[in-house]
Design an enzyme around this catalytic site. Structure first.
Site, mmCIF file in Angstrom:
data_model
loop_
_atom_site.group_PDB
_atom_site.id
_atom_site.type_symbol
_atom_site.label_atom_id
_atom_site.label_comp_id
_atom_site.label_asym_id
_atom_site.label_seq_id
_atom_site.Cartn_x
_atom_site.Cartn_y
_atom_site.Cartn_z
ATOM 1 N N SER A 8 0.821 -1.256 -0.066
ATOM 2 C CA SER A 8 0.102 0.089 0.181
ATOM 3 C C SER A 8 0.898 1.054 -0.035
ATOM 4 O O SER A 8 1.568 1.391 1.014
ATOM 5 C CB SER A 8 -0.976 0.056 1.120
ATOM 6 O OG SER A 8 -1.462 1.346 1.448
ATOM 7 N N HIS A 33 -1.143 -1.419 -4.169
ATOM 8 C CA HIS A 33 -2.730 -1.001 -3.500
ATOM 9 C C HIS A 33 -2.740 0.500 -3.289
ATOM 10 O O HIS A 33 -1.627 1.154 -2.619
ATOM 11 C CB HIS A 33 -2.798 -1.895 -2.223
ATOM 12 C CG HIS A 33 -3.971 -1.800 -1.286
ATOM 13 N ND1 HIS A 33 -4.995 -2.357 -1.626
ATOM 14 C CD2 HIS A 33 -4.165 -0.845 -0.328
ATOM 15 C CE1 HIS A 33 -6.134 -2.129 -0.768
ATOM 16 N NE2 HIS A 33 -5.617 -1.103 -0.056
ATOM 17 N N ASP A 35 -4.921 3.486 -1.817
ATOM 18 C CA ASP A 35 -5.934 3.711 -0.924
ATOM 19 C C ASP A 35 -6.391 5.317 -1.338
ATOM 20 O O ASP A 35 -5.733 6.172 -1.071
ATOM 21 C CB ASP A 35 -5.161 3.891 0.424
ATOM 22 C CG ASP A 35 -5.190 2.262 0.965
ATOM 23 O OD1 ASP A 35 -6.166 1.370 0.822
ATOM 24 O OD2 ASP A 35 -3.912 2.024 1.365
ATOM 25 N N MET A 37 -9.094 8.146 -0.284
ATOM 26 C CA MET A 37 -9.899 8.548 0.784
ATOM 27 C C MET A 37 -10.250 9.920 0.600
ATOM 28 O O MET A 37 -9.717 10.730 0.219
ATOM 29 C CB MET A 37 -9.183 8.384 2.278
ATOM 30 C CG MET A 37 -8.484 7.049 2.588
ATOM 31 S SD MET A 37 -7.519 7.218 4.071
ATOM 32 C CE MET A 37 -6.708 5.365 4.191
ATOM 33 N N HIS A 66 -8.632 0.897 -3.711
ATOM 34 C CA HIS A 66 -9.451 0.729 -2.718
ATOM 35 C C HIS A 66 -10.122 2.013 -2.347
ATOM 36 O O HIS A 66 -9.535 2.915 -1.837
ATOM 37 C CB HIS A 66 -8.612 0.248 -1.458
ATOM 38 C CG HIS A 66 -9.415 0.185 -0.050
ATOM 39 N ND1 HIS A 66 -8.641 -0.137 1.099
ATOM 40 C CD2 HIS A 66 -10.824 0.124 0.066
ATOM 41 C CE1 HIS A 66 -9.572 -0.163 2.168
ATOM 42 N NE2 HIS A 66 -10.719 -0.150 1.398
ATOM 43 N N MET A 68 -12.104 4.250 -0.373
ATOM 44 C CA MET A 68 -12.842 4.470 1.176
ATOM 45 C C MET A 68 -13.673 5.798 0.812
ATOM 46 O O MET A 68 -12.987 6.941 1.522
ATOM 47 C CB MET A 68 -11.870 4.495 1.976
ATOM 48 C CG MET A 68 -11.261 3.060 2.314
ATOM 49 S SD MET A 68 -9.721 3.156 3.090
ATOM 50 C CE MET A 68 -8.685 3.046 1.751
ATOM 51 N N MET A 137 -11.432 -5.663 6.025
ATOM 52 C CA MET A 137 -10.789 -4.686 6.655
ATOM 53 C C MET A 137 -10.318 -5.295 8.218
ATOM 54 O O MET A 137 -11.238 -5.563 8.967
ATOM 55 C CB MET A 137 -11.415 -3.639 6.929
ATOM 56 C CG MET A 137 -11.532 -2.752 5.625
ATOM 57 S SD MET A 137 -9.808 -2.338 4.733
ATOM 58 C CE MET A 137 -9.091 -1.279 6.097
ATOM 59 N N ASP A 175 -6.421 -6.509 4.792
ATOM 60 C CA ASP A 175 -5.764 -4.864 4.715
ATOM 61 C C ASP A 175 -5.814 -4.270 6.147
ATOM 62 O O ASP A 175 -6.978 -4.157 6.665
ATOM 63 C CB ASP A 175 -6.696 -4.131 3.594
ATOM 64 C CG ASP A 175 -6.175 -2.804 3.593
ATOM 65 O OD1 ASP A 175 -5.242 -2.138 4.361
ATOM 66 O OD2 ASP A 175 -6.712 -1.978 2.927
HETATM 67 C C1 DX5 Z 1 -6.346 1.853 5.862
HETATM 68 C C2 DX5 Z 1 -5.985 1.563 4.449
HETATM 69 C C3 DX5 Z 1 -4.750 0.321 4.287
HETATM 70 C C4 DX5 Z 1 -3.221 0.805 4.844
HETATM 71 C C5 DX5 Z 1 -2.617 -0.360 5.379
HETATM 72 O O1 DX5 Z 1 -7.391 2.636 5.744
HETATM 73 O O2 DX5 Z 1 -6.921 0.959 3.586
HETATM 74 O O3 DX5 Z 1 -4.563 -0.078 2.982
HETATM 75 O O4 DX5 Z 1 -2.554 1.732 3.684
HETATM 76 O O5 DX5 Z 1 -1.493 -0.003 6.156
HETATM 77 P P1 DX5 Z 1 -0.819 -0.867 7.179
HETATM 78 O O6 DX5 Z 1 -0.200 -1.891 6.705
HETATM 79 O O7 DX5 Z 1 0.271 0.198 7.604
HETATM 80 O O8 DX5 Z 1 -1.935 -1.095 8.469
HETATM 81 ZN ZN ZN Z 2 -6.479 -0.206 1.988
#
Ligand code: DX5
Ligand code: ZN
Length: 225
Positions: A8, A33, A35, A37, A66, A68, A137, A175
């Site tokens: 990620s 990956h 993320d 947000m 992903h 969010m 998650m 994740d």
């Molecule tokens: C959290 C994200 C994850 C995050 C994971 O909201 O969806 O993908 O980057 O990070 P680590 O591996 O540090 O928990």
């Molecule tokens: Zn993620």
């Protein structure tokens, strides 16, 4: 499918994303990956389609995006155009999840669905046959570097069983809070796509961290899934 490692980039240095991705790729990363947000569904704000488009030029690895975000339907085209290979959406924000899954597929992108830690697996019951992967998650989404929630291990098993009952070989992704010490347990539980952010990019050598995480994950595969 064996186990895929999906670093990620949330935990990477955003001023040097190309170098971070290259290091992960040298270490054997299978996916990147991403993320996304929005500051609404989760407290944090991260990256959008222009960044995905830029990093699309620096690697051939598939992008596991992903989302969010609230109202993900509004942005599916943009992420597909930017180069997403897979797009996952949270069941918590989608009253018409079936339609969204098929909209993602119609864009030529693999659709996945995500469950927050507090979301029951029954939310997948009616669409278990329609998805290309399910993301469990193992932290509350919003930030990297959080602690793995132990219940997630049995949740992976239960999601795997649900997909099997639906006759769907789609992989289970996990994740949040995954590192060298717990990756074997989640793989043994049935996870086949492993996301890791801080365990890779908050180390002095992300290439080596990717390689070691992958070795630990592959070492835990006991049966094809
Ligand atoms: C959290 C994200 C994850 C995050 C994971 O909201 O969806 O993908 O980057 O990070 P680590 O591996 O540090 O928990
Ligand atoms: Zn993620």
């Amino acid at each position: 499918m064996s186990v895929l490692i999906a670093p990620s980039i949330l935990s990477a240095d955003f001023a040097a994303l190309g170098m971070a991705i290259a290091a992960a790729e040298r270490g054997g990363a299978d996916l990147i990956h991403v993320d996304v947000m929005d500051g609404h569904f989760v407290p944090n704000i991260t990256i959008g389609p222009p960044v995905v488009k830029s990093i699309r030029r620096v690697t051939h690895l598939p992008f596991d995006v992903h989302l969010m975000i609230e109202e993900p339907d509004r942005y599916l085209d943009s992420f597909a155009d930017a180069g997403a290979t897979m797009i996952s959406v949270h069941v918590e924000v989608l009253p018409h999840l079936h339609r969204t899954i098929h909209a993602i597929r119609a864009l030529g992108v693999k659709p996945g669905v995500v469950l927050n830690p507090a979301t029951p697996i029954v939310a997948l019951e009616e669409i278990a046959g329609d998805v290309d992967y399910v993301l469990v998650m193992s932290v509350n989404p919003g930030f990297g570097g959080q602690t793995f929630i132990p219940r997630s291990e049995s949740k992976v098993r239960e999601v795997r069983a649900l997909l099997d009952r639906a006759g769907n070989p789609a992989p289970v992704e996990i994740d949040g809070g995954i590192h060298q010490q717990n990756v074997a347990r989640v793989v043994a539980a049935g996870a086949r796509i492993i996301v890791a952010g801080s365990a890779i990019f908050h180390t002095p050598d992300p290439e080596r961290a990717t390689r070691e995480l992958k070795a630990a994950a592959l070492g835990a595969v006991t049966s094809p899934a």
